[in-house]
Design a protein around this motif. Structure first.
Motif, PDB file in Angstrom:
ATOM      1  N   GLU A 162       0.835  -1.334  -0.018  1.00 19.45           N
ATOM      2  CA  GLU A 162       0.252  -0.157  -0.046  1.00 19.45           C
ATOM      3  C   GLU A 162       0.900   1.270  -0.001  1.00 19.45           C
ATOM      4  N   ASP A 163       0.576   2.319  -0.794  1.00 17.20           N
ATOM      5  CA  ASP A 163       1.439   3.390  -1.093  1.00 17.20           C
ATOM      6  C   ASP A 163       1.112   4.345   0.072  1.00 17.20           C
ATOM      7  N   MET A 203      -3.714   0.638  -6.806  1.00 19.58           N
ATOM      8  CA  MET A 203      -2.994   1.483  -7.791  1.00 19.58           C
ATOM      9  C   MET A 203      -1.660   2.036  -6.985  1.00 19.58           C
ATOM     10  N   LYS A 225     -12.106   0.871  -0.731  1.00 20.69           N
ATOM     11  CA  LYS A 225     -11.777   2.180   0.234  1.00 20.69           C
ATOM     12  C   LYS A 225     -12.824   3.208   0.294  1.00 20.69           C
ATOM     13  N   ASP A 259      -2.984  -3.219  -2.942  1.00 22.86           N
ATOM     14  CA  ASP A 259      -3.437  -2.001  -3.274  1.00 22.86           C
ATOM     15  C   ASP A 259      -3.504  -2.133  -4.850  1.00 22.86           C
TER      16      ASP A 259
HETATM   17 CA    CA Z   1      -2.519   3.539  -4.021  1.00 22.00          CA
END
Ligand code: CA
Length: 229
Positions: free
Chosen positions: A9-10, A55, A105, A53
């Protein structure tokens, strides 16, 4: 043995929040914030579940998921994808990425933990079961007790973890290195002969009053666990 989860996850605050909650729920947590790094990590060691995630910087979650499904060792790895509401279109959902589940989300941590638990119970039942029973040997995780035909077997913590690990994949042969990585952890350096010492001890404990040895030594390969029914 705690299930190992890799979270990719970024968004740093979200990643930290997830780490905190999964660790509290007794998971062993590893994290990455970039798709390329996650790919490298997955090639080094396969977790029990991947939380990915959609993206990401570097390799996208979608592409990573697709690749994971193509590698023989990660082909059946349970994957839950985290998607933003804007990704949630039929086109995206129908995309052949091979994820087992999707969570949109923003989500509640309780719901995510429940979905992860459900997926693990479905895909890796022996990893999360309270009681493992293989042949005439029973391992009760909640009580940390091992019994053979109703008699309690006393084991030290390492021997207990070694037995627990082997009981999750009965009949499979593990190399000494695989046992070291999974029972002692990849981060520690321990001589492979340590494995022989512990297997010897475990075998002795399990054999106290019985004729049949549940641990199979495979010359040049390692050890397997096949007790008689
Ligand atoms: Ca992301």
């Amino acid at each position: 043995m705690a299930p190992r989860i890799l979270i990719v996850e970024d968004e740093q605050p979200l990643l930290e929040m997830l780490r905190y909650n999964f660790e509290r729920a007794d998971y062993e947590v590893e994290t990455e914030h970039n798709g390329d790094h996650a790919e490298i990590r997955l090639k080094e060691a396969v977790p029990d579940l991947l939380l990915l995630d959609w993206m990401l910087p570097g390799l996208s979650g979608i592409e990573l998921c697709r690749r994971v499904r193509q590698w023989p060792v990660t082909k059946h790895l349970p994957i839950i994808m985290l998607t933003a509401r804007s990704d949630e279109t039929d086109r995206v959902r129908g995309f052949e990425t091979g994820a087992d589940d999707y969570v949109t989300k923003p989500f509640s941590v309780g719901e995510l933990l429940a979905r992860v638990g459900a997926l693990l119970r479905r895909s890796r039942p022996l990893l999360v079961a309270d009681v493992l029973k293989v042949g005439d040997i029973e391992l009760d995780r909640s009580a940390m007790l091992v019994r053979r035909r109703g008699h309690t077997i006393h084991l030290g913590p390492t021997d207990y973890r070694l037995l627990e690990f082997m009981m999750q994949s009965p009949s499979r042969v593990f190399t000494r290195q695989q046992l070291l990585d999974n029972v002692w952890g990849c981060a520690v350096y321990i001589d492979e002969r340590t494995v022989d010492v512990h297997v010897g001890r475990l075998r002795k404990a399990l054999l106290q009053a019985w004729e049949t040895d549940p641990i199979r030594t495979v010359r040049g390969a390692g050890y397997g666990f096949d007790p008689q029914p």
